[in-house]
Write a protein that holds these residues in place. Structure first.
Motif, PDB file in Angstrom:
ATOM      1  N   ILE A 100       0.858  -1.184   0.000  1.00  0.00           N
ATOM      2  CA  ILE A 100       0.000   0.000   0.000  1.00  0.00           C
ATOM      3  C   ILE A 100       0.894   1.234   0.000  1.00  0.00           C
ATOM      4  O   ILE A 100       1.684   1.440   0.929  1.00  0.00           O
ATOM      5  CB  ILE A 100      -0.922   0.041   1.238  1.00  0.00           C
ATOM      6  N   ALA A 101       0.804   2.046  -1.054  1.00  0.00           N
ATOM      7  CA  ALA A 101       1.499   3.329  -1.093  1.00  0.00           C
ATOM      8  C   ALA A 101       0.623   4.359  -0.386  1.00  0.00           C
ATOM      9  O   ALA A 101      -0.527   4.563  -0.769  1.00  0.00           O
ATOM     10  CB  ALA A 101       1.761   3.756  -2.534  1.00  0.00           C
ATOM     11  N   CYS A 102       1.152   4.995   0.640  1.00  0.00           N
ATOM     12  CA  CYS A 102       0.332   5.813   1.527  1.00  0.00           C
ATOM     13  C   CYS A 102       0.093   7.227   1.008  1.00  0.00           C
ATOM     14  O   CYS A 102      -0.961   7.815   1.257  1.00  0.00           O
ATOM     15  CB  CYS A 102       0.979   5.896   2.911  1.00  0.00           C
ATOM     16  N   ASN A 103       1.059   7.812   0.313  1.00  0.00           N
ATOM     17  CA  ASN A 103       0.930   9.216  -0.078  1.00  0.00           C
ATOM     18  C   ASN A 103      -0.063   9.418  -1.212  1.00  0.00           C
ATOM     19  O   ASN A 103      -0.788  10.408  -1.244  1.00  0.00           O
ATOM     20  CB  ASN A 103       2.297   9.781  -0.461  1.00  0.00           C
ATOM     21  N   SER A 104      -0.081   8.524  -2.163  1.00  0.00           N
ATOM     22  CA  SER A 104      -1.100   8.513  -3.211  1.00  0.00           C
ATOM     23  C   SER A 104      -1.488   7.063  -3.402  1.00  0.00           C
ATOM     24  O   SER A 104      -0.659   6.239  -3.759  1.00  0.00           O
ATOM     25  CB  SER A 104      -0.564   9.103  -4.517  1.00  0.00           C
ATOM     26  N   LEU A 105      -2.738   6.758  -3.149  1.00  0.00           N
ATOM     27  CA  LEU A 105      -3.154   5.366  -3.025  1.00  0.00           C
ATOM     28  C   LEU A 105      -2.723   4.517  -4.214  1.00  0.00           C
ATOM     29  O   LEU A 105      -2.967   4.851  -5.364  1.00  0.00           O
ATOM     30  CB  LEU A 105      -4.671   5.278  -2.887  1.00  0.00           C
ATOM     31  N   SER A 106      -2.064   3.412  -3.925  1.00  0.00           N
ATOM     32  CA  SER A 106      -1.808   2.366  -4.892  1.00  0.00           C
ATOM     33  C   SER A 106      -1.673   1.077  -4.104  1.00  0.00           C
ATOM     34  O   SER A 106      -0.747   0.928  -3.303  1.00  0.00           O
ATOM     35  CB  SER A 106      -0.540   2.645  -5.704  1.00  0.00           C
ATOM     36  N   ILE A 107      -2.626   0.177  -4.297  1.00  0.00           N
ATOM     37  CA  ILE A 107      -2.599  -1.125  -3.628  1.00  0.00           C
ATOM     38  C   ILE A 107      -2.231  -2.160  -4.675  1.00  0.00           C
ATOM     39  O   ILE A 107      -2.937  -2.319  -5.675  1.00  0.00           O
ATOM     40  CB  ILE A 107      -3.957  -1.466  -3.002  1.00  0.00           C
TER      41      ILE A 107
END
Length: 268
Positions: A100-107
């Motif tokens: 999960i990328a927290c700064n700009s969502l990417s799961i």
């Protein structure tokens, strides 16, 4: 701007809040169900509105089968590399992981080779209070599934309506199954009975898929198995295994619109 906030976890469940560029707040829970499937649940209320039993579990119980309701322990790793921070989730009994990328969502759902086989990049709420998920898709993946189809079996470039309607052309279906698998062995199963649509980018082009579901509580399983057969196995392990029909059900079929009982095809 978009952001992932309020990340918390228990022994077997991970929670986070996602705020998108429109100011929509969505609450999420991630678990691993023990059948090669990562379960992502999303709702618009709070962390108390998730349900353990969905469409797949209900079907398994109807077929007198048990369902995966075990708590698989998770391992959480947090890394911070400017300008982004990431959360990696692993589970006992599988080499598949979730990032999960927290700064700009990417799961991203990774297989054992550390290849992302399915991606979620946006969560939204429509004006009709539908939940919308979108994700990135590469140019080479073919996509199969959705139940009975009267068009191209590769769903790239199609808007798939997952509800039953009289199938006079390729837009309708008598059998809607909200399961899709890519040719690389990534998959998604929407664990809901609600009306929904799934859109896929054109063949040969990078683009985004989009899932729209008429619900305030979304429940999806994501698979990163590496082959379609394992996606199907994971799906049937969750929903139950169909019995072989009786012999009488496998006989001669006749079209009801223009029957011709003297024809080998059954239609005139």
């Amino acid at each position: 701007n978009t952001s992932v906030t309020d990340f918390r976890y228990t022994r077997s469940q991970a929670y986070f809040t996602y705020v998108n560029q429109y100011g929509h707040t969505l609450y999420n829970r991630i678990t691993y169900n023990g059948a090669n499937g990562w379960r992502l649940q999303t709702n618009t209320k709070d962390y108390n509105h998730f349900k353990d039993i969905g469409a797949g579990q209900s079907l398994a119980m109807y077929m007198d089968e048990g369902f995966y309701d075990v708590e698989i322990p998770l391992t959480i790793t947090y890394t911070e590399d400017e300008p982004t921070s990431n959360i990696m989730i692993a589970a006992e009994g599988t080499d598949s992981t979730v990032s999960i990328a927290c700064n700009s969502l990417s799961i991203d759902f990774y297989n054992a080779k550390d290849e992302s086989l399915f991606n979620v990049s946006t969560m939204m709420i429509s004006r009709e209070n539908e939940i919308i998920l979108t994700g990135k898709m590469n140019a080479t993946d073919a996509v199969y599934g959705g139940g009975e189809s009267f068009g191209d079996s590769n769903r790239r470039g199609q808007d798939v309506s997952l509800y039953i309607s009289d199938a006079y052309d390729a837009s309708g279906t008598y059998v809607a199954i909200p399961l899709f698998s890519t040719s690389r062995g990534g998959g998604i199963f929407v664990n809901k009975y609600d009306p929904m649509t799934m859109k896929f980018p054109q063949k040969g082009r990078e683009g985004s898929w989009a899932l729209t579901v008429d619900t305030e509580i979304l429940d999806c399983y994501f698979y990163a198995t590496g082959n379609i057969a394992d996606v199907l196995q994971a799906y049937t392990d969750l929903t139950g295994h169909a019995s072989l029909p009786e012999e009488w059900a496998q006989g001669y079929l006749v079209c009801r619109y223009a029957p011709d009982f003297n024809s080998l095809t059954g239609t005139s």
